[in-house]
Design an enzyme around this catalytic site. Sequence first.
Site, mmCIF file in Angstrom:
data_model
loop_
_atom_site.group_PDB
_atom_site.id
_atom_site.type_symbol
_atom_site.label_atom_id
_atom_site.label_comp_id
_atom_site.label_asym_id
_atom_site.label_seq_id
_atom_site.Cartn_x
_atom_site.Cartn_y
_atom_site.Cartn_z
ATOM 1 N N CYS A 1 0.829 -1.192 0.000
ATOM 2 C CA CYS A 1 0.000 0.000 0.000
ATOM 3 C C CYS A 1 0.869 1.249 0.000
ATOM 4 O O CYS A 1 1.880 1.325 0.676
ATOM 5 C CB CYS A 1 -0.953 0.084 1.185
ATOM 6 S SG CYS A 1 -2.011 -1.338 1.347
ATOM 7 N N ARG B 1 3.971 -0.319 -4.697
ATOM 8 C CA ARG B 1 3.687 -0.871 -3.368
ATOM 9 C C ARG B 1 2.357 -1.635 -3.305
ATOM 10 O O ARG B 1 2.048 -2.270 -2.302
ATOM 11 C CB ARG B 1 3.647 0.262 -2.334
ATOM 12 C CG ARG B 1 4.941 1.027 -2.213
ATOM 13 C CD ARG B 1 4.794 2.166 -1.234
ATOM 14 N NE ARG B 1 4.641 1.676 0.116
ATOM 15 C CZ ARG B 1 5.629 1.435 0.948
ATOM 16 N NH1 ARG B 1 6.869 1.643 0.561
ATOM 17 N NH2 ARG B 1 5.415 0.995 2.165
ATOM 18 N N TRP C 1 -2.843 -2.780 -1.679
ATOM 19 C CA TRP C 1 -2.562 -4.198 -1.876
ATOM 20 C C TRP C 1 -3.398 -4.913 -0.818
ATOM 21 O O TRP C 1 -3.140 -4.781 0.377
ATOM 22 C CB TRP C 1 -1.074 -4.491 -1.683
ATOM 23 C CG TRP C 1 -0.702 -5.903 -2.027
ATOM 24 C CD1 TRP C 1 -0.340 -6.375 -3.255
ATOM 25 C CD2 TRP C 1 -0.655 -7.021 -1.134
ATOM 26 N NE1 TRP C 1 -0.080 -7.726 -3.176
ATOM 27 C CE2 TRP C 1 -0.266 -8.150 -1.892
ATOM 28 C CE3 TRP C 1 -0.910 -7.193 0.223
ATOM 29 C CZ2 TRP C 1 -0.115 -9.411 -1.346
ATOM 30 C CZ3 TRP C 1 -0.769 -8.466 0.775
ATOM 31 C CH2 TRP C 1 -0.368 -9.555 -0.008
ATOM 32 N N ASN D 1 -1.857 1.782 5.883
ATOM 33 C CA ASN D 1 -0.958 0.750 5.377
ATOM 34 C C ASN D 1 -0.561 -0.097 6.588
ATOM 35 O O ASN D 1 -0.073 0.444 7.568
ATOM 36 C CB ASN D 1 0.255 1.457 4.752
ATOM 37 C CG ASN D 1 1.405 0.526 4.393
ATOM 38 O OD1 ASN D 1 2.511 0.985 4.188
ATOM 39 N ND2 ASN D 1 1.160 -0.740 4.292
ATOM 40 N N GLY D 2 -0.827 -1.393 6.542
ATOM 41 C CA GLY D 2 -0.508 -2.254 7.687
ATOM 42 C C GLY D 2 -1.678 -3.169 7.984
ATOM 43 O O GLY D 2 -2.581 -3.332 7.154
ATOM 44 N N GLU E 1 16.491 -18.009 -8.497
ATOM 45 C CA GLU E 1 16.134 -16.618 -8.798
ATOM 46 C C GLU E 1 15.607 -16.498 -10.238
ATOM 47 O O GLU E 1 14.640 -15.775 -10.487
ATOM 48 C CB GLU E 1 17.369 -15.728 -8.565
ATOM 49 C CG GLU E 1 17.225 -14.267 -8.955
ATOM 50 C CD GLU E 1 16.092 -13.528 -8.235
ATOM 51 O OE1 GLU E 1 15.543 -14.054 -7.261
ATOM 52 O OE2 GLU E 1 15.744 -12.429 -8.698
ATOM 53 N N LYS F 1 11.897 -15.068 -11.094
ATOM 54 C CA LYS F 1 11.627 -13.947 -12.007
ATOM 55 C C LYS F 1 10.562 -14.347 -13.015
ATOM 56 O O LYS F 1 9.640 -13.589 -13.310
ATOM 57 C CB LYS F 1 12.881 -13.537 -12.789
ATOM 58 C CG LYS F 1 13.920 -12.694 -12.119
ATOM 59 C CD LYS F 1 13.507 -11.335 -11.676
ATOM 60 C CE LYS F 1 12.823 -11.341 -10.370
ATOM 61 N NZ LYS F 1 13.471 -11.207 -9.136
ATOM 62 N N GLU G 1 7.040 -14.684 -11.407
ATOM 63 C CA GLU G 1 6.527 -13.389 -10.959
ATOM 64 C C GLU G 1 5.895 -12.596 -12.098
ATOM 65 O O GLU G 1 4.836 -12.013 -11.926
ATOM 66 C CB GLU G 1 7.671 -12.528 -10.397
ATOM 67 C CG GLU G 1 8.055 -12.836 -8.983
ATOM 68 C CD GLU G 1 9.172 -11.922 -8.496
ATOM 69 O OE1 GLU G 1 9.023 -11.347 -7.421
ATOM 70 O OE2 GLU G 1 10.201 -11.791 -9.194
ATOM 71 N N HIS H 1 15.427 -36.904 -8.489
ATOM 72 C CA HIS H 1 14.579 -37.227 -7.331
ATOM 73 C C HIS H 1 13.180 -36.638 -7.475
ATOM 74 O O HIS H 1 12.526 -36.357 -6.488
ATOM 75 C CB HIS H 1 15.256 -36.738 -6.052
ATOM 76 C CG HIS H 1 16.599 -37.353 -5.869
ATOM 77 N ND1 HIS H 1 16.774 -38.661 -5.476
ATOM 78 C CD2 HIS H 1 17.845 -36.861 -6.089
ATOM 79 C CE1 HIS H 1 18.065 -38.938 -5.439
ATOM 80 N NE2 HIS H 1 18.731 -37.862 -5.803
ATOM 81 N N LYS I 1 5.863 -4.636 -4.260
ATOM 82 C CA LYS I 1 7.323 -4.595 -4.134
ATOM 83 C C LYS I 1 7.780 -4.642 -2.684
ATOM 84 O O LYS I 1 8.786 -5.237 -2.363
ATOM 85 C CB LYS I 1 7.848 -3.334 -4.801
ATOM 86 C CG LYS I 1 9.337 -3.231 -4.741
ATOM 87 C CD LYS I 1 9.903 -2.668 -5.986
ATOM 88 C CE LYS I 1 11.389 -2.902 -6.061
ATOM 89 N NZ LYS I 1 11.717 -4.272 -6.474
HETATM 90 C C1 G6P Z 1 8.728 -8.730 -2.360
HETATM 91 C C2 G6P Z 1 9.288 -8.236 -3.675
HETATM 92 C C3 G6P Z 1 10.570 -8.992 -4.005
HETATM 93 C C4 G6P Z 1 11.572 -8.874 -2.869
HETATM 94 C C5 G6P Z 1 10.964 -9.294 -1.530
HETATM 95 C C6 G6P Z 1 11.855 -8.907 -0.375
HETATM 96 O O1 G6P Z 1 8.295 -10.031 -2.506
HETATM 97 O O2 G6P Z 1 8.341 -8.397 -4.714
HETATM 98 O O3 G6P Z 1 11.128 -8.479 -5.185
HETATM 99 O O4 G6P Z 1 12.684 -9.659 -3.132
HETATM 100 O O5 G6P Z 1 9.713 -8.638 -1.322
HETATM 101 O O6 G6P Z 1 11.953 -7.516 -0.338
HETATM 102 P P1 G6P Z 1 13.154 -6.716 0.264
HETATM 103 O O7 G6P Z 1 12.806 -5.282 0.047
HETATM 104 O O8 G6P Z 1 13.211 -7.072 1.715
HETATM 105 O O9 G6P Z 1 14.386 -7.118 -0.452
#
Ligand code: G6P
Length: 612
Positions: free
Chosen positions: A2, A27, A74, A100-101, A485, A489, A492, A508, A607
Amino acid sequence: MCGIVGYFGNKNAVQLLIKGLKRLEYRGYDSAGIAIMGNGSFTVTKKAGKVRDLESLVKDSSISGTVGIGHTRWATHGEPSDLNAHPHTDYTGKFTLIHNGIIENYTVLKKLLEKKGIGFQTQTDTEVLVQLISAIYHEEKTTFEQAVIIALQKVIGTYGVVIMCSDEPNQIIAARLGSPLVLGVGNGEYFLASDASPLVEYTRNVIYLEEGEILTVGDDGYQIRKLENNQKVDKKISQITLTLDEIEKGNFPHYMLKEIYEQEQTIVDTMRGRLILDEGTVHLGGIQDHLLRIERARHYYITACGTSWHAGLVGKYILEEFAGIPVHVEYASEFRYRELVIDSRSVVIAISQSGETADTLAAIQKAKERACLTFGICNVVGSSISRETDCGIYTHAGPEIGVASTKAFTAQLSVLYMLALYLGRKNGYSKKDGIELSHALHDLGDRVHDILNISDQILKVAEETVDADNYLYLGRGANFPVALEGALKLKEISYIHAEGYPAAEIKHGPIALIDDKMPVVFLAPHDQTYEKVLSNIQEVKARKGKIITFTDRITSDLEALSDHLIEVSVSHPRTFPILATIPLQLLAYHLAVLRGCDVDMPRNLAKSVTVE
Ligand code: G6P
């Protein structure tokens, strides 16, 4: 999660808030709304969807006013809908609020309020707070500010909250506990936001609210006090260094692509002034005062979430290899609740791009309670985790806006490599090896440049595999987390199901999934695992999987086995994990674009995850 904006001044707040919300949309972006105060009452406009949907709604309206608040959501409690969007308004229509929270005790508070005959319109936890403030104001005949203070004292949970009251049209009240808030101090005007990006073009002067602080903005200026004892706090004004170029897309179609390309520079920025090439070591100013404790620590824990957790896993491999230090890597959400053997001889490293992730912050707080030395690797300067930790190293990647993390990850890896090199040199990694590695790190910007030039080759792979429903990513050693990773990606932003595995583990289970439609990405550098990875490629080939190989040197073996073979230019075999990350980012990007996905705002994600 948010985004929050607020404005108090002499300009029309509508466009200003919408623009601010667009900056904060990373956010959360499932619904958005604004409330504008004008002539002693406020007008709320809110809508499910992106900020641009809200913008079309208010564009031709006559709403205007010089005080207002806005929110991009969000969803946690209650589906994304017009009704559940913020701002929320109380039963008398006098109070409106953005939040937000999470209000954890909202069901208890809701029942109490319902007993008083107060009806609820939404399924959100937030509505409880605005109704509670109103009930206190009306029943206890308090001021607006007192009602907010009393209500917040009854709340369990986290909040960044901004409230307006039509009885006090020239006042905005905000408070923070667990969700960031920054006040921009302009010339006779004030701005509020979840981070500094909406303020950049209006002011450089900002004040970061601390946990448990309440802010009142009015005609006489602003005042900040402690919620627990109402004591006034004198806060220092800081200067924001952020520039507009850093937070705008420029000529790139997406923030994600811009940020992938920026890595040529951001990796260099992260290491600038830190590498000591002649000595084969590094200087890390941010941990200087704690070196003895770091060097003598008994346990190392790395804790993080998402992409940052993957960086932590790479960190484990290289810290163990270069420095001989045993490292545990824990998801922060597990770390915070699990029984752990940690004490004053433990170093706990939190990795976080935003520095605001709720679980990572809580993990650090737990580590502090247990007397560990806490150490942050954060990107956002002044963020909660960077302030909460005893020491740390900033990544200097600049603002990352694309929801899928790219440049922050390679900057985190750069920091971890420097840390591993530093501790390695203390623990027997030779000067000769140190000099070679530090030169290779110094050279990374040029190598990234070479890799960005092969984007068309990656596009070709994406075009041929665009219809795949599943993807596998395989690597060994420090390339295993890079495989994780790469898979993250892809899921996501393209919604293709993808898994990362240590290459040998496919036998396995995952090998059962392989058929002629399954693309399998192999990370196959010429390190000690090369021959083994070659065998794993054979195993996939035998089951007709489509093989996409990334290697540091093309060989005839790899040519014979791979459907696509791509060379990743490296100057040192150990830097392959950093550099191989970039083509995987490009692969996910191209696939997502080809599938028509919203790359910068993938569904359901945000994010900055500031709720647990
Ligand atoms: C969210 C974001 C990711 C990020 C993760 C941790 O899931 O979408 O891209 O890696 O949070 O965030 P941070 O700011 O703690 O690296």
